[in-house]
Design a protein around this motif. Structure first.
Motif, mmCIF file in Angstrom:
data_model
loop_
_atom_site.group_PDB
_atom_site.id
_atom_site.type_symbol
_atom_site.label_atom_id
_atom_site.label_comp_id
_atom_site.label_asym_id
_atom_site.label_seq_id
_atom_site.Cartn_x
_atom_site.Cartn_y
_atom_site.Cartn_z
ATOM 1 N N GLY A 23 0.798 -1.067 0.077
ATOM 2 C CA GLY A 23 0.018 -0.021 -0.020
ATOM 3 C C GLY A 23 0.815 1.270 0.138
ATOM 4 O O GLY A 23 0.323 2.260 -0.521
ATOM 5 N N GLY A 24 1.870 1.349 0.711
ATOM 6 C CA GLY A 24 2.881 2.519 0.887
ATOM 7 C C GLY A 24 3.438 2.643 -0.419
ATOM 8 O O GLY A 24 3.777 3.554 -0.909
ATOM 9 N N SER A 25 3.989 1.538 -1.042
ATOM 10 C CA SER A 25 4.682 1.603 -2.170
ATOM 11 C C SER A 25 3.656 2.330 -3.505
ATOM 12 O O SER A 25 3.982 3.056 -4.381
ATOM 13 C CB SER A 25 5.419 0.324 -2.907
ATOM 14 O OG SER A 25 6.280 -0.231 -1.904
ATOM 15 N N TRP A 26 2.454 1.505 -3.293
ATOM 16 C CA TRP A 26 1.370 1.895 -4.426
ATOM 17 C C TRP A 26 1.091 3.337 -4.406
ATOM 18 O O TRP A 26 1.245 4.121 -5.463
ATOM 19 C CB TRP A 26 0.290 1.213 -4.165
ATOM 20 C CG TRP A 26 -0.871 1.442 -5.395
ATOM 21 C CD1 TRP A 26 -1.640 2.552 -5.300
ATOM 22 C CD2 TRP A 26 -1.135 0.803 -6.600
ATOM 23 N NE1 TRP A 26 -2.407 2.426 -6.696
ATOM 24 C CE2 TRP A 26 -2.060 1.442 -7.282
ATOM 25 C CE3 TRP A 26 -0.548 -0.231 -7.138
ATOM 26 C CZ2 TRP A 26 -2.456 0.821 -8.627
ATOM 27 C CZ3 TRP A 26 -0.917 -0.908 -8.430
ATOM 28 C CH2 TRP A 26 -1.837 -0.220 -9.063
ATOM 29 N N PHE A 27 0.986 3.903 -2.970
ATOM 30 C CA PHE A 27 0.503 5.120 -2.959
ATOM 31 C C PHE A 27 1.771 6.158 -3.186
ATOM 32 O O PHE A 27 1.480 7.183 -3.977
ATOM 33 C CB PHE A 27 0.339 5.480 -1.477
ATOM 34 C CG PHE A 27 -0.494 6.867 -1.338
ATOM 35 C CD1 PHE A 27 -1.718 7.037 -1.513
ATOM 36 C CD2 PHE A 27 0.383 7.754 -0.472
ATOM 37 C CE1 PHE A 27 -2.300 8.161 -1.065
ATOM 38 C CE2 PHE A 27 -0.202 9.027 -0.247
ATOM 39 C CZ PHE A 27 -1.470 9.097 -0.597
ATOM 40 N N ALA A 28 2.996 5.801 -3.165
ATOM 41 C CA ALA A 28 4.158 6.570 -3.283
ATOM 42 C C ALA A 28 4.274 6.601 -4.827
ATOM 43 O O ALA A 28 4.620 7.870 -5.492
ATOM 44 C CB ALA A 28 5.410 6.089 -2.742
#
Length: 122
Positions: A23-28
């Motif tokens: 989720g953090g990677s996708w959001f970034a």
């Protein structure tokens, strides 16, 4: 001397941490692109608003690639946020125990399933 437990109890934490990382990677990676397209290029007139008319957006959302991108943009950051919220309660010394875990991850699961159902019934 302390001995190493060669058979520790299994934990479900790797599942939550993998969803947190995804989720953090996708959001970034995806949020800056979305902001650039919808928040900068369209308002400045560098990208025609005709590209975002209802028929095009509906066709995109109805395709499997579009559906995966939309679901990824909703579901993965949500799991990231709920994992962060769950661990934030620990940092604040709120002793929620299993109820906090069920509330955070249950909410993320519920919204994930609801998003999939709504996108399938477009």
């Amino acid at each position: 001397m302390k001995t190493i437990d060669r058979h520790p109890p299994r934990s479900e934490e790797p599942i939550w941490w993998s969803l947190f990382g995804a989720g953090g990677s996708w959001f970034a990676m995806m949020t800056p692109i979305t902001v650039l397209l919808l928040g900068v290029l369209v308002p400045l007139g560098l990208l025609s608003p005709d590209y975002l008319n209802y028929e095009r957006v509906h066709a995109f959302a109805s395709s499997w690639v579009g559906a995966l991108l939309i679901l990824g943009s909703i579901i993965l950051p949500l799991w990231h946020a709920m994992h962060r919220l769950h661990h934030g309660t620990h940092d604040l010394k709120l002793r929620l125990g299993r109820a906090g875990k069920v509330a955070c991850y249950g909410f993320a699961a519920l919204v994930s399933l609801l998003s999939q159902w709504l996108l399938m019934h477009l």
